[in-house]
Design a protein around this motif. Structure first.
Motif, PDB file in Angstrom:
ATOM      1  N   ASP A 170      39.700  -4.863  17.383  1.00  0.00           N
ATOM      2  CA  ASP A 170      40.074  -5.062  18.536  1.00  0.00           C
ATOM      3  C   ASP A 170      41.002  -4.143  19.360  1.00  0.00           C
ATOM      4  O   ASP A 170      41.213  -3.251  19.540  1.00  0.00           O
ATOM      5  N   GLU A 210      32.028   4.237  23.750  1.00  0.00           N
ATOM      6  CA  GLU A 210      32.248   2.582  23.054  1.00  0.00           C
ATOM      7  C   GLU A 210      32.365   1.686  22.531  1.00  0.00           C
ATOM      8  O   GLU A 210      32.473   0.994  23.117  1.00  0.00           O
ATOM      9  N   ILE A 211      33.647   2.087  22.479  1.00  0.00           N
ATOM     10  CA  ILE A 211      35.228   1.243  22.549  1.00  0.00           C
ATOM     11  C   ILE A 211      35.346   1.067  23.394  1.00  0.00           C
ATOM     12  O   ILE A 211      35.502  -0.495  23.815  1.00  0.00           O
ATOM     13  N   GLU A 213      33.830   1.189  26.504  1.00  0.00           N
ATOM     14  CA  GLU A 213      32.935   0.008  26.839  1.00  0.00           C
ATOM     15  C   GLU A 213      33.051  -1.408  26.265  1.00  0.00           C
ATOM     16  O   GLU A 213      32.712  -2.622  27.629  1.00  0.00           O
ATOM     17  N   LYS A 214      33.067  -1.630  25.127  1.00  0.00           N
ATOM     18  CA  LYS A 214      33.293  -2.638  24.873  1.00  0.00           C
ATOM     19  C   LYS A 214      34.374  -3.785  25.539  1.00  0.00           C
ATOM     20  O   LYS A 214      33.659  -5.264  25.112  1.00  0.00           O
ATOM     21  N   LYS A 217      33.818  -5.248  28.909  1.00  0.00           N
ATOM     22  CA  LYS A 217      33.294  -6.015  28.640  1.00  0.00           C
ATOM     23  C   LYS A 217      34.200  -7.824  27.823  1.00  0.00           C
ATOM     24  O   LYS A 217      33.101  -8.638  28.794  1.00  0.00           O
ATOM     25  N   GLU A 218      34.497  -7.738  27.765  1.00  0.00           N
ATOM     26  CA  GLU A 218      35.159  -8.824  27.051  1.00  0.00           C
ATOM     27  C   GLU A 218      37.106  -9.418  27.322  1.00  0.00           C
ATOM     28  O   GLU A 218      36.770 -10.115  27.554  1.00  0.00           O
ATOM     29  N   GLN A 267      35.823   0.251  32.452  1.00  0.00           N
ATOM     30  CA  GLN A 267      35.120   1.236  31.288  1.00  0.00           C
ATOM     31  C   GLN A 267      35.368   2.253  31.540  1.00  0.00           C
ATOM     32  O   GLN A 267      35.794   2.663  31.096  1.00  0.00           O
TER      33      GLN A 267
END
Length: 280
Positions: A170, A210-211, A213-214, A217-218, A267
């Motif tokens: 990441d 997409e990156i 958002e991922k 969340k984490e 995000q």
């Protein structure tokens, strides 16, 4: 303020069924695993089997007398805590007290808090709730008022490295995005008279979203802010001409920090950072 050692030594002196542990250290670090192991041993009378391949939190969550709320979800939902209302009705089968552990309880909203309130109001004699927060002011008053507050300090907590917290893959995704920034926002671009190189295409836009958002969340906003600043500094070490773009990235980070409380959607801010610059 109690040290953890002082707190654990006096744990049996706390007669309240719900303790809210308050520490600024929870802002950048999780509950220390070794101290959590001690907490379970002293509160529940259970010595968990220690396995280097499985965290103490995962081990504890498998025990039928211990409930641990999801530790990674940004907002705790009502279904994340609903199980408590049934568990609290029964005596522990092995432990001397059943433990309900909710880390960073400020993650509860009004709906999920309602799933906890009845259990807090009508506690079982052999149940204890341990909640944690980095800031008492962020905890819903209905929850805070039903807990005994314990201000605590962990001497054992060390500052966590960004690269220890964020996976290398990441980190590389973020760094690759920042390394590809060539020009800044349009208004900065015009003011600096820089030549625009390429318009972002739909694939680049989709990838950036997409990156972001991922990651949102984490990981916490603070970690992502620090990581982007870190990667920007790394680029500056290699390319001094990146200075103007770096300044605009830092301005965006500053706006992000100032607005985070007003706009909880990290995000959206990540997308802004990734797609506000023209990509090579």
């Amino acid at each position: 303020m109690n040290s953890f050692q002082e707190f654990i030594t006096k744990i049996n002196d706390y007669k309240h069924h719900a303790l809210l542990l308050v520490s600024k250290q929870f802002e950048n670090a999780e509950f220390p695993p070794a101290q959590f192991y001690t907490l379970i041993k002293e509160i529940c009378g259970i010595a968990l089997y220690q396995n280097n391949d499985v965290s103490v939190f995962e081990m504890a969550a498998q025990h039928h007398d211990i409930f641990i709320a999801d530790r990674h979800r940004k907002i705790l939902r009502i279904e994340d805590l609903e199980k408590i209302k049934d568990l609290v009705l029964y005596q522990p089968s092995e432990a001397k007290r059943r433990l309900f552990f909710i880390e960073n309880c400020e993650r509860m909203n009004a709906n999920s808090a309602n799933a906890l309130l009845k259990a807090l109001e009508e506690p079982h004699a052999k149940s204890i709730f341990i909640l944690t927060t980095r800031n008492l002011n962020l905890v819903l008053p209905t929850i805070a008022s039903r807990c005994q507050k314990v201000f605590i300090h962990f001497d054992e907590i060390k500052q966590t490295s960004i690269l220890d917290t964020v996976s290398l893959s990441d980190f590389n995704l973020i760094k690759a995005q920042i390394d590809s920034f060539h020009t800044s926002l349009s208004y900065i671009n015009n003011s600096l008279h820089e030549k625009q190189t390429k318009t972002i295409n739909s694939h680049s836009l989709k990838t950036a979203i997409e990156i972001s958002e991922k990651l949102a969340k984490e990981y916490s906003a603070q970690i992502l802010q620090d990581l982007i600043v870190f990667a920007t500094n790394e680029r500056l070490k290699k390319d001094a001409s990146f200075l103007n773009i770096a300044k605009s990235i830092l301005v965006t980070i500053s706006d992000w920090k100032n607005s985070e409380m007003m706009n909880p959607s990290t995000q959206l801010w990540l997308s802004r950072i990734f797609i506000s610059y023209q990509l090579n």
